[in-house]
Design a protein around this motif. Structure first.
Motif, short mmCIF file in Angstrom:
data_model
loop_
_atom_site.label_atom_id
_atom_site.label_comp_id
_atom_site.label_asym_id
_atom_site.label_seq_id
_atom_site.Cartn_x
_atom_site.Cartn_y
_atom_site.Cartn_z
N ARG A 146 0.83 -1.21 0.00
CA ARG A 146 0.00 0.00 0.00
C ARG A 146 0.86 1.26 0.00
O ARG A 146 0.49 2.28 -0.58
CB ARG A 146 -0.93 0.02 1.23
CG ARG A 146 -2.12 -0.90 1.08
CD ARG A 146 -2.92 -1.00 2.36
NE ARG A 146 -3.51 0.28 2.73
CZ ARG A 146 -3.61 0.72 3.99
NH1 ARG A 146 -3.14 0.00 4.98
NH2 ARG A 146 -4.18 1.87 4.24
N GLY A 179 -9.89 -2.48 -2.92
CA GLY A 179 -10.48 -3.80 -2.79
C GLY A 179 -9.47 -4.90 -3.06
O GLY A 179 -8.55 -4.74 -3.87
N ILE A 180 -9.64 -6.02 -2.35
CA ILE A 180 -8.80 -7.20 -2.54
C ILE A 180 -9.72 -8.39 -2.80
O ILE A 180 -10.66 -8.62 -2.03
CB ILE A 180 -7.92 -7.50 -1.31
CG1 ILE A 180 -6.80 -6.45 -1.17
CG2 ILE A 180 -7.33 -8.91 -1.38
CD1 ILE A 180 -6.02 -6.60 0.14
N TYR A 201 -9.11 -10.71 5.67
CA TYR A 201 -10.41 -10.15 6.04
C TYR A 201 -10.25 -9.14 7.18
O TYR A 201 -10.77 -8.03 7.12
CB TYR A 201 -11.38 -11.27 6.45
CG TYR A 201 -12.70 -10.75 6.96
CD1 TYR A 201 -13.65 -10.23 6.07
CD2 TYR A 201 -12.99 -10.73 8.32
CE1 TYR A 201 -14.86 -9.73 6.54
CE2 TYR A 201 -14.19 -10.24 8.79
CZ TYR A 201 -15.12 -9.74 7.90
OH TYR A 201 -16.31 -9.23 8.36
N TYR A 261 -7.55 -7.53 8.08
CA TYR A 261 -6.78 -6.37 7.61
C TYR A 261 -7.68 -5.41 6.84
O TYR A 261 -7.63 -4.20 7.04
CB TYR A 261 -5.63 -6.85 6.72
CG TYR A 261 -4.72 -5.74 6.26
CD1 TYR A 261 -3.62 -5.36 7.04
CD2 TYR A 261 -4.94 -5.07 5.07
CE1 TYR A 261 -2.78 -4.34 6.63
CE2 TYR A 261 -4.11 -4.05 4.66
CZ TYR A 261 -3.02 -3.69 5.44
OH TYR A 261 -2.19 -2.67 5.03
N CYS A 262 -8.48 -5.96 5.95
CA CYS A 262 -9.36 -5.12 5.13
C CYS A 262 -10.41 -4.41 5.98
O CYS A 262 -10.71 -3.24 5.74
CB CYS A 262 -10.02 -5.96 4.04
SG CYS A 262 -8.86 -6.49 2.76
N ILE A 320 -11.04 -1.50 3.41
CA ILE A 320 -10.79 -2.06 2.08
C ILE A 320 -11.82 -3.16 1.85
O ILE A 320 -12.10 -3.96 2.75
CB ILE A 320 -9.35 -2.64 2.00
CG1 ILE A 320 -8.31 -1.52 2.17
CG2 ILE A 320 -9.13 -3.37 0.67
CD1 ILE A 320 -6.89 -2.04 2.44
N GLN A 321 -12.40 -3.17 0.67
CA GLN A 321 -13.39 -4.21 0.34
C GLN A 321 -12.69 -5.56 0.18
O GLN A 321 -11.65 -5.64 -0.47
CB GLN A 321 -14.06 -3.81 -0.97
CG GLN A 321 -15.19 -4.72 -1.41
CD GLN A 321 -15.76 -4.26 -2.74
OE1 GLN A 321 -16.01 -3.09 -2.96
NE2 GLN A 321 -15.91 -5.20 -3.66
N PHE A 322 -13.25 -6.61 0.78
CA PHE A 322 -12.64 -7.94 0.66
C PHE A 322 -13.65 -8.92 0.08
O PHE A 322 -14.78 -9.02 0.55
CB PHE A 322 -12.18 -8.45 2.03
CG PHE A 322 -11.57 -9.83 1.98
CD1 PHE A 322 -10.32 -10.04 1.44
CD2 PHE A 322 -12.28 -10.93 2.47
CE1 PHE A 322 -9.76 -11.32 1.38
CE2 PHE A 322 -11.74 -12.21 2.40
CZ PHE A 322 -10.47 -12.40 1.87
#
Length: 230
Positions: A56, A65-66, A80, A82-83, A88-90
């Motif tokens: 990042r 998103g990841i 999950y 971390y997002c 951040i979308q997971f």
């Protein structure tokens, strides 16, 4: 726009999966094909999250998103959390079939396997050298100079499905078309591209790979793959 990525974890365990060994965390942007790779020893939550922090920190756009399809509940739990912590979308499982966007699946080959091969790396020194390569020459070669294709759409022709791809372009060229990208970082990368000799870059990559190969836990030269040249 950019920022929605796919993530894969590539294991450097050689022909045995026991003990702690290195992994390469591979993040690929779906819209621009921009890629970042970071090596970790083992796959603890702390190390995976540190790798994502590093990625990042250098991305020329915000990670939004990841999508993870590595099949490991263990790793997906790390991702999950971390997002969730970083807004951040997971998601799990590709939103399209693997062969639709073959270039993203291929990043594991072009960004890791073609470069590093199938040897086992299980020491800190190897991980440090891998990251020295991933952080510098490798990311410049793959993102500034290496063209890749991107699927635009699929059309049905009779009973067959035809895939329409765009013209091969380096990820940096694609990135320049998006106003959401970090303009200062993009401008710096363009200057870097214009002042870098890709042949000298390829030579440095080969020199660094030679050092990395010396640190493989079991030398199996039949498993070795020579790096790409510019």
């Amino acid at each position: 726009g950019p920022g929605f990525t796919e993530l894969d974890l590539v294991a450097h365990c050689g022909d045995r999966a026991d003990g702690e060994f290195a992994h390469s965390l591979n993040v690929t942007d779906i819209h621009t094909t921009w890629g970042e790779t970071w090596a970790v020893l083992g796959k603890s939550e702390v190390r995976v999250q540190e790798a994502l922090d590093e990625i990042r920190r250098v991305l020329p756009f915000r990670l939004q998103g990841i999508d993870s399809d590595n099949g490991s509940e263990f790793i997906n739990d790390h991702l999950y959390r971390y997002c969730q912590a970083h807004a951040i979308q997971f998601t799990r499982g590709r939103p399209y079939k693997k062969d639709d966007n073959a270039h993203i699946e291929q990043k594991n080959w072009t960004h890791v396997r073609k470069l590093i091969g199938w040897d086992r790396y299980d020491n800190h020194a190897a991980v440090q050298l891998l990251n020295d390569l991933y952080r510098h020459e490798h990311r410049l070669m793959m993102n500034l100079f290496q063209p890749s294709v991107k699927l635009l759409r699929k059309e049905r022709v009779g009973s067959r499905l035809k895939r329409i791809y765009d013209a091969p372009r380096a990820p940096l060229e694609r990135l320049q078309a998006y106003p959401e990208a970090n303009r200062a970082r993009v401008a710096k990368l363009v200057m870097l591209r214009d002042s870098t000799d890709p042949f000298a870059l390829a030579k440095t990559i080969d020199d660094k790979l030679a050092q990395i190969y010396e640190l493989a836990s079991r030398h199996n030269h039949s498993n070795r793959v020579t790096s790409q040249t510019a």
